[in-house]
Design an enzyme around this catalytic site. Sequence first.
Site, mmCIF file in Angstrom:
data_model
loop_
_atom_site.group_PDB
_atom_site.id
_atom_site.type_symbol
_atom_site.label_atom_id
_atom_site.label_comp_id
_atom_site.label_asym_id
_atom_site.label_seq_id
_atom_site.Cartn_x
_atom_site.Cartn_y
_atom_site.Cartn_z
ATOM 1 N N PHE A 144 35.953 20.045 62.444
ATOM 2 C CA PHE A 144 34.566 19.892 62.875
ATOM 3 C C PHE A 144 33.654 20.734 62.000
ATOM 4 C CE2 PHE A 144 36.310 23.508 65.116
ATOM 5 C CZ PHE A 144 35.291 24.451 65.087
ATOM 6 N N CYS A 145 32.367 20.384 62.004
ATOM 7 C CA CYS A 145 31.346 21.141 61.290
ATOM 8 C C CYS A 145 30.022 20.970 62.024
ATOM 9 C CB CYS A 145 31.243 20.696 59.827
ATOM 10 S SG CYS A 145 30.853 18.946 59.636
ATOM 11 N N THR A 146 28.938 21.415 61.453
ATOM 12 C CA THR A 146 27.656 21.428 62.159
ATOM 13 C C THR A 146 27.175 20.037 62.558
ATOM 14 O OG1 THR A 146 27.046 23.375 60.873
ATOM 15 C CG2 THR A 146 25.296 22.289 62.108
#
Length: 334
Positions: free
Chosen positions: A176-178
């Site tokens: 996951f990331c922003t």
Amino acid sequence: MTKVVVCALYKFVSLPHFESIRAPLLAMMEQAEIKGTLLLASEGINGTVAGTQEAIEALLVWLNGQNGLDNIVHKLSFDDEMPFYRTKVKLKNEIVTMGVEGIDPLKVVGTYVKPQDWNALISDPDVILVDTRNDYEVQIGTFKNAVNPVTETFREFPEYVKQNLDPAKHKKVAMFCTGGIRCEKSTAYLKEQGFDEVYHLEGGILKYLEEVKAEESLWEGECFVFDNRVAVNHDLKKGQYDQCNACRMPITEVEKQSPAYVQGVSCPHCIDKISDEQRKRFVERERQVNLAKARNEAHIGSDVNQVIEARREKKEAQRRLAAEKNNAKKSQVL
């Protein structure tokens, strides 16, 4: 008070003539008084901008009318103040820089997982959960039991994978990331490296915070964002963190009480790392910022995004120079 709409957007799409989009896009943004930065490259578009609701809606309609830029992935949040000072459209080699040639999310990518299904996936004991963001982002918030690769830039992520992940051992990898864009490339990279089950939080952390109730959430802390809000809480409102204008690290109110903290000059994270020359420069910059505030003007020194981007570009230039020197030495040996 009219709320400012903050729009994070991206789309991977083949844009062979992306240079020709820059001028009309910039003109549209300036006319609508939209601020922020959009990046254009042959692989697509990426960025975060802010404006009135009408302006952001007009931008999305405008983009939708451009060949290939329809149905752009975007996330909206709100703020009481404009989080950007400038309006920029930049031409780049990549819309998110991993530095690995041949990685194409349009050809191969991980399995998208909706925010509503994310908790079940990452609660599976057979799944290794990896945060693809940089260390300073992870420090202020991440998902429960997530692995922190401790990277300074996204360019370091491939090396982390080589050193720590194994397709034979790690059968299920969730990342996951922003906002989702870094995972487009990280999952594509893992698939290229032979990993079979690779998952990706669709829409990123911001979409998860938007759609999953706080009482059901597995998110811990706040989410770092690349604008003057610094971080947002689970309600997608400005969080408790400020940012050191010297080193760009997020800082708390407690850290701001430290003797090491001087507004615009130093903080506990960088007090022992900055030189006397840098300190003098930061002091002068802060003086100019305060003068600009007194005149009710925005000062370039207070533009968080610009400073961050300049630092990244400097690091990338140094890497390219080092690589060129290394290649030259190899050629001499041969």
